[in-house]
Design an enzyme around this catalytic site. Structure first.
Site, PDB file in Angstrom:
ATOM      1  CG  HIS A 105      -2.032   0.939   1.218  1.00 41.03           C
ATOM      2  ND1 HIS A 105      -2.593   1.242   2.407  1.00 41.03           N
ATOM      3  CD2 HIS A 105      -2.707   1.684   0.202  1.00 41.03           C
ATOM      4  CE1 HIS A 105      -3.724   2.320   2.087  1.00 41.03           C
ATOM      5  NE2 HIS A 105      -3.619   2.402   0.696  1.00 41.03           N
TER       6      HIS A 105
ATOM      7  NE  ARG B 238     -11.541   8.023  -1.038  1.00 42.79           N
ATOM      8  CZ  ARG B 238     -10.423   7.570  -0.628  1.00 42.79           C
ATOM      9  NH1 ARG B 238      -9.328   7.618  -1.545  1.00 42.79           N
ATOM     10  NH2 ARG B 238     -10.249   7.073   0.543  1.00 42.79           N
TER      11      ARG B 238
HETATM   12  O1  SAT Z   1     -11.542   3.216  -0.664  1.00 48.89           O
HETATM   13  S1  SAT Z   1     -10.276   2.826  -1.132  1.00 48.89           S
HETATM   14  O2  SAT Z   1     -10.185   1.469  -0.411  1.00 48.89           O
HETATM   15  O3  SAT Z   1     -10.164   2.494  -2.449  1.00 48.89           O
HETATM   16  C1  SAT Z   1      -9.073   4.000  -0.857  1.00 48.89           C
HETATM   17  C2  SAT Z   1      -8.632   3.574   0.310  1.00 48.89           C
HETATM   18  O4  SAT Z   1      -9.127   3.380   1.619  1.00 48.89           O
HETATM   19  O5  SAT Z   1      -7.015   3.647   0.586  1.00 48.89           O
HETATM   20 MN    MN Z   2      -5.363   3.319  -0.292  1.00 51.35          MN
END
Ligand code: SAT
Ligand code: MN
Length: 590
Positions: free
Chosen positions: A234, A375
């Site tokens: 990540h 987002r």
């Molecule tokens: O919502 S997502 O998992 O795509 C983004 C994140 O939480 O890192």
């Molecule tokens: Mn992420």
């Protein structure tokens, strides 16, 4: 010439058979095979507008941009509904929810049976990684959500390109997504690592349903990486270019909502004239040792799924440029002129708008106009600082790995691990205050090893061992660092200005990697010497402030060591002994 859209164009029997089986289960009215073309994008976008899934935004201000509101019960990842369905519970480990695979298949197939009646099943073939890379994986997502199709088209290399990469092979990730009635009681995100399969039902939210991202690239990816000798992380990936043209690549792990996108797209401040930051990726890194003994990373994604609130010309200029066209906005606020807004955007709040739920909002309103986890989904190719290497199948050589959490106290701005094992320990004991990216309370410190707690597809203790083992496969390992942009003073004010000024920290990290500066040996690792850390031109931040932000408070560290133990105790029976030794060494040094 017109090409007919939605027609199956593959002769891959494994794929065709599986799609037939799933269609038989879900009973859609129609099956639509996506080819990834522009004509198809236009057609599907138009359909989404007609169906009320997307709202067309002001095309003069925001060409190619659209707006989506999710179900208010469905605005973030749900960790309590996320399962690893491997054969043995032990293999999923104590930090994952587990369901036996047979039970999970039965439950999910029952939920999906007939669930697409009256709907279209879209077949979305996609690549995670650039075409032709040894690390690239093929996935196929079957979904009844047009929103998912249009997001996957941005987030991955989608359509023909994936089918031709796959050819006649049977080795692709099988993903099935059904919206059902978008009810939390019928929401399950299940991973079957042994079958390279994902089934996600009952949600329409990004991280739960864009199956290439967290589900394949991280949860299934981490299992594949363990088996095949690489790391699925990540992490953002960025390249730092000096005025002389020297390029150094860095990967950095921060939990969701802690500024990975901002860091990956950083604009260096005035003091660093001539320096450039190139973005390779903002969320996920796949890393594998290369033939020259260094660790190489690719970004498997093709777009950014970034947090909107707080994004401004000030905080992230390149992101603001990136989202001016061909971008999907989810759960932000909608302005009367068809523009979008969120808390922390430049300028004053609008006199009036519709909030993320579609209700009238004014600056007097008590609630936020944009959801804190709202987002943007934007093509990475819009980023003016996209690294040219983002399409390089070999990836980029990584010189430094950075771990960072959101910590108001205890953790200094920056320190360097003594060695790989100590670095793995640093990553393994990472803590961070929770954010809106996951459903649940925010602001509580939880252990989030390598920012992978919600994303590691197998036993976290085995994952630590895999990290330790990787050292033997990498002749020239990256140096490992810990950073904390979020330390506060007693009045609760941030000590460090962050954003572009993080370049100063990055510069020290690069100097360490290039062997240009020394460091102080401290109980937590190597600390910058005052003379090596550039504070020039940083208004209102003194050498004394630097001491404060690097200060180790022994009382806090006693508590920290105890709190680190909570996770270790949970993992105890499988924990590599190196982790226990590192803990003892730390306590002894303190
Ligand atoms: O919502 S997502 O998992 O795509 C983004 C994140 O939480 O890192
Ligand atoms: Mn992420």
């Amino acid at each position: 010439m017109t090409t007919e859209l939605g027609i199956c164009r593959t002769r891959n029997h494994a794929l065709i058979n599986w799609v037939d089986q799933m269609a038989e289960l879900c009973c859609p009215d129609r099956v639509f095979w996506c080819d990834g073309s522009l004509a198809e994008k236009d057609q599907l976008t138009e359909r989404a507008v007609q169906e009320g899934i997307l709202v067309r935004l002001n095309q003069e201000k925001l060409p190619g941009c659209y707006y989506h509101r999710s179900n208010p019960n469905d605005v973030a990842r749900v960790e309590q509904s996320t399962y690893i369905c491997c054969e043995s519970e032990e293999d999923a480990g104590p930090t994952n929810n587990w369901m036996p695979p047979a039970d999970a298949y039965q439950k999910l197939h029952n939920l999906c049976r007939g669930a697409m009646r009256g709907r279209v099943l879209y077949v979305v073939p996609y690549l995670m990684g650039p075409p032709g890379s040894p690390l690239t994986k093929v996935g196929v997502e079957l979904t009844d959500s047009l929103y998912v199709v249009l997001n996957m088209r941005i987030m991955t290399r989608m359509g023909e390109v994936a089918l031709s990469e796959l050819g006649e092979r049977d080795s692709f990730n099988r993903g099935l997504h059904c919206l059902l009635d978008v009810h939390p009681d019928r929401r399950f995100i299940c991973h079957f690592p042994q079958d390279n399969t994902i089934i996600s039902v009952g949600s329409g939210y990004g991280g739960n349903v864009l199956l290439g991202k967290k589900c394949l690239a991280l949860r299934i990816g981490s299992c594949l990486g363990r088996k095949e000798g690489w790391l699925a992380e990540h992490m953002l990936i960025l390249g730092v270019e000096s005025p002389g043209g020297e390029k150094t690549y860095v990967a950095a792990a921060f939990p969701s909502g802690c500024g990975k996108t901002n860091f990956a797209m950083m604009v260096p401040p005035e003091r660093f004239k001539g320096w450039k930051i190139w973005t390779v990726g903002d969320d996920i890194a796949w890393m594998k040792p290369g033939p020259d003994g260094r660790l190489y990373a690719i970004n498997p994604e093709n777009g950014y799924f970034g947090v909107a609130p707080g994004t401004s010309l000030q905080s992230n200029l390149n992101a603001m440029r990136t989202i001016t066209r061909d971008t999907l906005f989810t759960n932000v606020a909608l302005l009367p002129d068809g523009d979008v807004w969120w808390e922390g955007k430049d300028g004053r709040p609008p006199a009036e708008c519709l909030d993320w739920r579609g209700q009238r909002w004014t600056p007097e309103s008590k609630e936020k106009a944009a959801h804190p986890n709202s987002r943007f989904t934007a093509p990475m190719r819009n980023n003016p600082m996209l690294a040219p290497e983002a399409d390089n199948p070999q990836g980029v050589p990584i010189s430094a790995i950075i771990f960072g959490g959101r910590r108001a106290t205890t953790l200094p701005l920056v320190c360097e691990a003594f060695n790989w094992i100590h670095g793995v320990y640093m990553g393994a004991t990472m803590g961070s205050e929770t954010t809106a990216a996951a459903a649940g309370a925010t602001g509580q410190v939880r252990r989030d090893p390598m920012a992978m707690l919600p994303f590691c597809g197998y036993n976290m203790a085995h994952y630590f061992r895999h990290w330790l083992n990787m050292r033997k496969r990498i002749k020239y390992p990256p140096r490992i660092f810990n950073v904390n942009w979020f330390r506060k003073d007693e009045q609760g004010r941030f000590l460090w200005p962050g954003f572009g000024e993080n370049m100063r920290v990055l510069k020290w990290i690069i100097d360490r990697c290039q062997g240009r500066v020394g460091a102080h040996e401290m109980p937590l690792g190597w600390f910058p010497r005052a003379q090596d850390f550039d504070l020039e031109g940083l208004k209102g931040f003194t050498a004394q402030d630097f001491e404060t932000i690097q200060n180790i408070n022994l009382e806090e560290w006693r508590r920290e060591a105890l709190s680190q133990d909570e996770l270790f105790i949970k993992l105890y029976s499988y924990l590599p002994k190196e982790m226990i030794f590192q803990r003892e060494l730390l306590v002894a040094r303190l």
